[in-house]
Motif scaffolding. Structure first.
Motif, mmCIF file in Angstrom:
data_model
loop_
_atom_site.group_PDB
_atom_site.id
_atom_site.type_symbol
_atom_site.label_atom_id
_atom_site.label_comp_id
_atom_site.label_asym_id
_atom_site.label_seq_id
_atom_site.Cartn_x
_atom_site.Cartn_y
_atom_site.Cartn_z
ATOM 1 N N ARG A 192 0.820 -1.202 0.000
ATOM 2 C CA ARG A 192 0.000 0.000 0.000
ATOM 3 C C ARG A 192 0.848 1.243 0.000
ATOM 4 N N VAL B 221 11.519 -0.588 22.008
ATOM 5 C CA VAL B 221 11.663 -0.712 20.553
ATOM 6 C C VAL B 221 10.402 -1.339 19.947
ATOM 7 N N GLY B 222 9.856 -2.353 20.625
ATOM 8 C CA GLY B 222 8.653 -3.016 20.120
ATOM 9 C C GLY B 222 7.478 -2.057 19.997
ATOM 10 N N MET B 223 7.251 -1.263 21.050
ATOM 11 C CA MET B 223 6.141 -0.303 21.023
ATOM 12 C C MET B 223 6.356 0.747 19.933
ATOM 13 N N GLU C 286 8.230 0.662 17.257
ATOM 14 C CA GLU C 286 8.239 0.130 15.891
ATOM 15 C C GLU C 286 6.836 -0.192 15.391
ATOM 16 N N PHE C 287 5.977 -0.639 16.316
ATOM 17 C CA PHE C 287 4.724 -1.229 15.859
ATOM 18 C C PHE C 287 3.824 -0.257 15.110
ATOM 19 N N LEU C 288 3.864 1.005 15.507
ATOM 20 C CA LEU C 288 3.043 1.995 14.792
ATOM 21 C C LEU C 288 3.346 1.950 13.296
ATOM 22 N N SER D 43 4.939 -0.662 11.591
ATOM 23 C CA SER D 43 4.642 -1.927 10.917
ATOM 24 C C SER D 43 3.125 -2.109 10.788
ATOM 25 N N ALA D 44 2.344 -1.415 11.605
ATOM 26 C CA ALA D 44 0.883 -1.555 11.544
ATOM 27 C C ALA D 44 0.245 -0.410 10.770
ATOM 28 N N SER E 71 -0.955 -0.159 7.915
ATOM 29 C CA SER E 71 -2.197 -0.482 7.196
ATOM 30 C C SER E 71 -3.381 -0.540 8.174
ATOM 31 N N TRP E 72 -3.125 -0.910 9.435
ATOM 32 C CA TRP E 72 -4.190 -0.928 10.444
ATOM 33 C C TRP E 72 -4.689 0.490 10.687
ATOM 34 N N VAL E 73 -3.723 1.424 10.757
ATOM 35 C CA VAL E 73 -4.091 2.823 10.976
ATOM 36 C C VAL E 73 -4.984 3.287 9.836
ATOM 37 N N VAL F 172 -1.315 -9.025 3.741
ATOM 38 C CA VAL F 172 -1.875 -7.677 3.729
ATOM 39 C C VAL F 172 -1.475 -6.931 2.463
ATOM 40 N N VAL G 272 -8.570 -6.347 13.734
ATOM 41 C CA VAL G 272 -8.234 -5.009 14.240
ATOM 42 C C VAL G 272 -9.469 -4.286 14.796
ATOM 43 N N MET H 40 -6.781 2.239 20.158
ATOM 44 C CA MET H 40 -5.964 1.748 19.046
ATOM 45 C C MET H 40 -4.485 1.805 19.438
ATOM 46 N N PHE I 117 -1.740 -1.247 19.759
ATOM 47 C CA PHE I 117 -0.404 -1.205 19.131
ATOM 48 C C PHE I 117 0.686 -1.451 20.172
ATOM 49 N N SER I 118 0.548 -0.793 21.325
ATOM 50 C CA SER I 118 1.582 -0.930 22.366
ATOM 51 C C SER I 118 1.686 -2.377 22.811
ATOM 52 N N GLY J 125 2.910 -4.680 19.869
ATOM 53 C CA GLY J 125 4.315 -4.346 19.598
ATOM 54 C C GLY J 125 5.242 -4.902 20.664
ATOM 55 N N MET J 126 4.886 -4.708 21.928
ATOM 56 C CA MET J 126 5.721 -5.212 23.026
ATOM 57 C C MET J 126 5.786 -6.732 23.010
ATOM 58 N N PHE K 39 7.836 -8.170 20.024
ATOM 59 C CA PHE K 39 9.252 -7.854 19.847
ATOM 60 C C PHE K 39 10.186 -8.905 20.430
#
Lengths: 222, 222
Positions: A2, A177-179, A181-183, A185-186, A188-190, B130, B144, B170, B174-175, B178-179, B182
């Motif tokens: 996308r 880092v996980g939190m 990064e996820f925004l 990688s996600a 398309s969810w947003v 996706v 989602v 939302m 994600f948090s 993501g956590m 990871f």
């Protein structure tokens, strides 16, 4: 893949953080190749550019990739190293500023969110490189080990000052880092939710993440 | 790819959560194909198996993938759907139990960590799917949107009872994802640090994540 909403990202890839010393001679070509690779990865959402594309953008002869780096894999590694040493030097600056632990953690979390805006291709690229054992060890040496040590120092200082509870520094690194990064990688969810991954959303997410983390780190009251 | 320490994962892929109704006729073959794909993805760390491999493991004729699903992409989609509906039904059960919001959130976070142990291939697979617009919309519809609604309800209940502060549902999703994710995408970091990504470490990480999240969600005291 996308298309990302144009407002998601800075208008251009921007300039890479400079090397420690001013480049001369062959190093000028090296810099041009690193900058060109950064721009192409940025513009193509992480899709790996060919050596020909890189050299065309850098305006240098194709043989220069081998001459300067030994090959494309090493060029990509050098790009990851450049971004990582930039992040490491920013972390060091946070320590040098002598900020209170909560303020240092807040700035570090915010910097982690924005690292994904500046280098949106970085996780995928370093993951691909980690497939090679040597690059994995390099990433451990240049980023993971010193960053865990940085978090350990920060947590210890915060615990001593009564503002943090003790947590495992490696787990804290993973959580952050996980939190952050996820925004990205996600994304398309947003977009599926009808929101745009624009500057305002990134800023709101950074504030959310700082808040969740800092409150989560407060000393035990039970 | 680095070999994952054997203790990292359950000894075998285990059995997929069953469909809502007991399969009969062609649905038995469908089930065999889903289970075989699950096992192969699990065993091969997410590397996509060929149709021939899947059918050999399922002990069915190669034409059955087209017959039952229309093609491999649809088979993979059905596998994602199965795992997702399992997770959704577990979320629903948490609501049905009428637990206090903090307990429901703790269980949800723990379930999210362990979802990556049960379906280690899931993020990568759904990310690949996706890329197709339709699959992205499906993921939004099946996972989602209902999960964000679930978090909204939970946050509202917690805010009303004075145990949570209001946060964007939302962003909270994600948090948490993501956590939880990871730890598994950073498994080479764990190993480089000299630790083993074994059951004990996963459990410690789950406890760390629940703790950080629940404390982070406490009502504002400033």
């Amino acid at each position: 893949m996308r298309a990302v909403t144009p407002r998601t990202r800075p208008r251009s890839a921007g300039t890479l953080p400079p090397p420690e010393t001013t480049p001369k001679g062959a190093d000028v070509t090296r810099e041009k190749l690193l900058q060109a690779t950064h721009e192409l990865l940025f513009e193509r959402s992480g899709e790996e550019p060919s050596v020909a594309d890189i050299c065309e953008r850098a305006d240098v002869r194709v043989a220069m990739v081998s001459y300067c780096f030994g090959g494309k894999a090493q060029l990509l590694e050098a790009l990851v190293d450049r971004a990582m040493s930039q992040m490491m030097s920013e972390q060091q600056q946070l320590i040098d500023l002598g900020l209170p632990p909560e303020e240092a953690l807040a700035r570090q979390v915010r910097a982690s969110v924005y690292a994904f805006v500046r280098f949106p291709y970085m996780s995928e690229l370093s993951e691909r490189l980690v497939v090679g054992e040597r690059a994995g060890t390099r990433l451990a040496e240049t980023f993971v080990t010193p960053t865990v040590a940085w978090y350990r120092e920060l947590i210890d200082a915060g615990v001593e000052q009564g503002v943090f509870r003790p947590v495992d520094p490696m787990f804290l690194l993973f959580s952050i880092v996980g939190m952050c990064e996820f925004l990205f990688s996600a994304k398309s969810w947003v977009q599926d939710s009808g929101a745009a991954l624009d500057d305002a959303l990134v800023e709101r997410f950074a504030a959310h993440t700082v808040d969740l983390l800092l409150r989560g780190m407060r000393p035990a009251t039970d």
